[in-house]
Motif scaffolding. Sequence first.
Motif, PDB file in Angstrom:
ATOM      1  N   GLY A  26     -18.744 -44.801  28.623  1.00  0.00           N
ATOM      2  CA  GLY A  26     -17.877 -45.935  28.916  1.00  0.00           C
ATOM      3  C   GLY A  26     -17.453 -46.716  27.693  1.00  0.00           C
ATOM      4  O   GLY A  26     -16.537 -47.536  27.786  1.00  0.00           O
ATOM      5  N   GLU A  27     -18.116 -46.503  26.551  1.00  0.00           N
ATOM      6  CA  GLU A  27     -17.701 -47.166  25.312  1.00  0.00           C
ATOM      7  C   GLU A  27     -16.438 -46.454  24.825  1.00  0.00           C
ATOM      8  O   GLU A  27     -16.477 -45.266  24.517  1.00  0.00           O
ATOM      9  N   PRO A  28     -15.295 -47.145  24.728  1.00  0.00           N
ATOM     10  CA  PRO A  28     -14.015 -46.451  24.538  1.00  0.00           C
ATOM     11  C   PRO A  28     -13.847 -45.755  23.192  1.00  0.00           C
ATOM     12  O   PRO A  28     -13.044 -44.836  23.084  1.00  0.00           O
ATOM     13  N   GLY A  29     -14.594 -46.185  22.179  1.00  0.00           N
ATOM     14  CA  GLY A  29     -14.452 -45.553  20.870  1.00  0.00           C
ATOM     15  C   GLY A  29     -15.580 -44.618  20.511  1.00  0.00           C
ATOM     16  O   GLY A  29     -15.644 -44.130  19.378  1.00  0.00           O
ATOM     17  N   GLY A  30     -16.478 -44.353  21.437  1.00  0.00           N
ATOM     18  CA  GLY A  30     -17.609 -43.455  21.153  1.00  0.00           C
ATOM     19  C   GLY A  30     -18.596 -44.030  20.169  1.00  0.00           C
ATOM     20  O   GLY A  30     -19.335 -43.282  19.522  1.00  0.00           O
ATOM     21  N   ALA A  31     -18.633 -45.364  20.044  1.00  0.00           N
ATOM     22  CA  ALA A  31     -19.397 -46.004  18.974  1.00  0.00           C
ATOM     23  C   ALA A  31     -20.901 -45.841  19.108  1.00  0.00           C
ATOM     24  O   ALA A  31     -21.629 -46.094  18.154  1.00  0.00           O
ATOM     25  N   ASN A  32     -21.397 -45.433  20.269  1.00  0.00           N
ATOM     26  CA  ASN A  32     -22.835 -45.261  20.431  1.00  0.00           C
ATOM     27  C   ASN A  32     -23.308 -43.876  19.999  1.00  0.00           C
ATOM     28  O   ASN A  32     -24.487 -43.563  20.121  1.00  0.00           O
ATOM     29  N   GLY A  33     -22.409 -43.058  19.497  1.00  0.00           N
ATOM     30  CA  GLY A  33     -22.736 -41.679  19.143  1.00  0.00           C
ATOM     31  C   GLY A  33     -22.893 -41.453  17.654  1.00  0.00           C
ATOM     32  O   GLY A  33     -22.154 -40.669  17.056  1.00  0.00           O
ATOM     33  N   ASN A  34     -23.836 -42.147  17.022  1.00  0.00           N
ATOM     34  CA  ASN A  34     -24.101 -41.968  15.587  1.00  0.00           C
ATOM     35  C   ASN A  34     -22.836 -42.176  14.751  1.00  0.00           C
ATOM     36  O   ASN A  34     -22.502 -41.383  13.863  1.00  0.00           O
ATOM     37  N   TYR A  35     -22.168 -43.252  15.040  1.00  0.00           N
ATOM     38  CA  TYR A  35     -20.872 -43.578  14.450  1.00  0.00           C
ATOM     39  C   TYR A  35     -20.867 -43.552  12.918  1.00  0.00           C
ATOM     40  O   TYR A  35     -19.960 -42.983  12.310  1.00  0.00           O
ATOM     41  N   PRO A  36     -21.845 -44.160  12.232  1.00  0.00           N
ATOM     42  CA  PRO A  36     -21.768 -44.207  10.759  1.00  0.00           C
ATOM     43  C   PRO A  36     -22.066 -42.875  10.068  1.00  0.00           C
ATOM     44  O   PRO A  36     -21.944 -42.782   8.857  1.00  0.00           O
ATOM     45  N   ASP A  37     -22.446 -41.841  10.836  1.00  0.00           N
ATOM     46  CA  ASP A  37     -22.783 -40.549  10.233  1.00  0.00           C
ATOM     47  C   ASP A  37     -21.760 -39.460  10.538  1.00  0.00           C
ATOM     48  O   ASP A  37     -21.976 -38.298  10.221  1.00  0.00           O
ATOM     49  N   ARG A  38     -20.633 -39.819  11.100  1.00  0.00           N
ATOM     50  CA  ARG A  38     -19.721 -38.791  11.587  1.00  0.00           C
ATOM     51  C   ARG A  38     -18.915 -38.110  10.487  1.00  0.00           C
ATOM     52  O   ARG A  38     -18.229 -37.124  10.762  1.00  0.00           O
ATOM     53  N   LEU A  39     -18.978 -38.609   9.254  1.00  0.00           N
ATOM     54  CA  LEU A  39     -18.293 -37.914   8.154  1.00  0.00           C
ATOM     55  C   LEU A  39     -19.030 -36.651   7.704  1.00  0.00           C
ATOM     56  O   LEU A  39     -18.466 -35.837   6.987  1.00  0.00           O
ATOM     57  N   ASN A  40     -20.268 -36.507   8.145  1.00  0.00           N
ATOM     58  CA  ASN A  40     -21.152 -35.513   7.531  1.00  0.00           C
ATOM     59  C   ASN A  40     -21.200 -34.197   8.298  1.00  0.00           C
ATOM     60  O   ASN A  40     -22.263 -33.654   8.601  1.00  0.00           O
ATOM     61  N   PHE A  41     -20.013 -33.684   8.603  1.00  0.00           N
ATOM     62  CA  PHE A  41     -19.850 -32.381   9.235  1.00  0.00           C
ATOM     63  C   PHE A  41     -18.952 -31.524   8.347  1.00  0.00           C
ATOM     64  O   PHE A  41     -18.154 -32.055   7.566  1.00  0.00           O
ATOM     65  N   PRO A  42     -19.036 -30.198   8.454  1.00  0.00           N
ATOM     66  CA  PRO A  42     -18.084 -29.364   7.715  1.00  0.00           C
ATOM     67  C   PRO A  42     -16.644 -29.751   8.046  1.00  0.00           C
ATOM     68  O   PRO A  42     -16.344 -30.249   9.136  1.00  0.00           O
ATOM     69  N   HIS A  43     -15.749 -29.491   7.101  1.00  0.00           N
ATOM     70  CA  HIS A  43     -14.368 -29.973   7.187  1.00  0.00           C
ATOM     71  C   HIS A  43     -13.499 -28.981   7.967  1.00  0.00           C
ATOM     72  O   HIS A  43     -13.979 -28.036   8.589  1.00  0.00           O
ATOM     73  N   SER A  44     -12.188 -29.198   7.914  1.00  0.00           N
ATOM     74  CA  SER A  44     -11.238 -28.330   8.607  1.00  0.00           C
ATOM     75  C   SER A  44     -11.390 -26.899   8.102  1.00  0.00           C
ATOM     76  O   SER A  44     -11.686 -26.650   6.936  1.00  0.00           O
ATOM     77  N   GLY A  45     -11.185 -25.974   9.017  1.00  0.00           N
ATOM     78  CA  GLY A  45     -11.538 -24.577   8.766  1.00  0.00           C
ATOM     79  C   GLY A  45     -12.836 -24.230   9.463  1.00  0.00           C
ATOM     80  O   GLY A  45     -13.108 -23.063   9.746  1.00  0.00           O
ATOM     81  N   SER A  46     -13.627 -25.254   9.730  1.00  0.00           N
ATOM     82  CA  SER A  46     -14.839 -25.112  10.515  1.00  0.00           C
ATOM     83  C   SER A  46     -14.529 -25.481  11.970  1.00  0.00           C
ATOM     84  O   SER A  46     -13.447 -25.989  12.265  1.00  0.00           O
ATOM     85  N   PRO A  47     -15.461 -25.279  12.878  1.00  0.00           N
ATOM     86  CA  PRO A  47     -15.225 -25.727  14.256  1.00  0.00           C
ATOM     87  C   PRO A  47     -15.146 -27.241  14.402  1.00  0.00           C
ATOM     88  O   PRO A  47     -14.755 -27.735  15.458  1.00  0.00           O
ATOM     89  N   PHE A  48     -15.504 -27.985  13.350  1.00  0.00           N
ATOM     90  CA  PHE A  48     -15.640 -29.436  13.471  1.00  0.00           C
ATOM     91  C   PHE A  48     -14.418 -30.198  13.005  1.00  0.00           C
ATOM     92  O   PHE A  48     -14.132 -31.279  13.504  1.00  0.00           O
ATOM     93  N   GLY A  49     -13.730 -29.718  11.995  1.00  0.00           N
ATOM     94  CA  GLY A  49     -12.466 -30.310  11.608  1.00  0.00           C
ATOM     95  C   GLY A  49     -12.516 -31.457  10.625  1.00  0.00           C
ATOM     96  O   GLY A  49     -11.500 -31.844  10.065  1.00  0.00           O
TER      97      GLY A  49
END
Length: 579
Positions: free
Chosen positions: A282-305
């Motif tokens: 119900g939080e419209p921006g997904g802010a409860n989902g480890n918001y400050p760590d979301r940069l730390n995924f593989p970039h575009s070309g990966s499944p994460f983007g």
Amino acid sequence: MEKIKRLFGIVGAALVVAMTIYACDTDSFLSSPAQGTLSSDVLANEDGVDGNLIAAYSMLDGYGNYGGWGTAASNWTFGSVSSDNAYKGSEPGDQQPIADVEFYNWGTSGVDTYVNDKWSSTYDGINRANATLELLASVDEVTGEDRASIEGEAKFLRAHYHFEAWKMWKNIPYYTEEAEDFRKPNTGNNPIQSILADLNDAIELLPTSQSEAGRVTQWTAKAYKGRVEAYTGDWESALSTLREVEQSGPYALRDNFHQVFSASGGNGSETILAYQASVNDGEPGGANGNYPDRLNFPHSGSPFGCCGFHQPSQNLVNAFKVDGGTGLPLPITDPNNWNSDDDNFAAGDMTPVDPRLDWTVGRDGVPFLDWGEHAPGWIRDRGYSGPYSAKKTVWEQGTDAGSSVGWSSFQLHFQNLHLYRYADALLLLAEAEVEVGSLENARTIVNRIRERAGQAAQGPGTSLDNIEVPIDDPAITWANYQVGTYDTPWTSASEAREAVRVERRLELAMEGHRYFDLRRWGIAQETLNNYLDVEETRREYLTGSDGYQERNNLYPIPSVQRELSEVDGESTLEQNPGW
């Protein structure tokens, strides 16, 4: 846990007092109702008190709907990129303040903004804990064990947020619910004494278990007390506290290393303190989902983007290599040559490695959980910050843990964020055992950690069922996994100390602890300048660093906080040395 997650959305709406401010040139806020908040009259009931408490819990990930990536409770910027474990990642120019942190150039305006965000988030958590205590004092309907637990939880959270601030700056003001003026000096007090006093109160007040997962208990407070004692070098006290936690507490190592970081696991036996992440709630921006760590995924070309930050260093990858005969870490068995490999360590190189490498680091050709093989195209700029990706905070495809809302929603997920786990506590206990001369006890603890590391390796990952396989599974064609134990007694404190420190690096890599460990061990300047001397030959951009200096032992106090603390034109917050 469901109640905690449900109430995360109230973030700040229930606050009734404010002692920390972020942009204001008067102190009238102390006597004026906060705009958009509920009054104390509306909140003066059991639900209001609990709502305030949940608002305090909600700051555990560091995100309070303001600030940037420096707020992350994982400390991936201030504890990991600032160490020899990780590069900033991404590409040149993106999030330059993080590059300045990596360069130890902490006097820039960008770093000042980042540290102010961290200051604001920690003191926001403190403020919320104090708001709970102040409101609780005015509500008579909360009685008995419920009242004691709420008070204990709030005092624990207050201690935790102050400890996070102390790790960053050491010279900090300590606020209780009785504070009347936020302009308190950061010198002439002992924040550790106050932190321990709050933890002792929490130990007395809290129950040994809670009906809702995610709420802290007496054992959480005891384990945390041992952590504070270890960080401050009070080894006798840490030994007593952490031995009790080990011998009588409810915690245990998970069956294998990957389970600690699986989105399918929730809280487990290893969880001491974790942020209870939630998405699609119900939080419209997904802010409860480890918001400050979301940069730390593989970039575009990966499944994460997106977004390719917090990339593991070559130095860290080399540290996971082991002696082929004993399975012990090369930094222990070959201290002069373990870091000699400059090349991309990819699938097919059968140099023996600790299986924790491929639970921590994404490497080319190696299965990446159940997302397929990590590939060169997953990296945003390989020439800039290397070929490796962070892995511990990535969820498995089969868990469907991602958010459906928010910017870059795929990186927002419900995998809980561990802020303190049992393996961390055990290794702190091992340090204490070494420092008091109980070398055999320390060796036993380290061997327990290493034995667990050998229980499973990254498997083919074609489904959730075969992500975890035995380390000698014939399906493994990309690596040679080995992990041995220390079978010969340690003969000196220096030998034991180094083994424990290496183990701590391997076990906790990329979890935001490394810089703070090096600093408290008193070896940050030597270790990190030696690291730069070699690593700048691998990543040319690191030649821009002026190196680690004595002043880098503490982060600078944010300039805006010093300005806001002024009394008669003089700041009550004294700047840390060298800044």
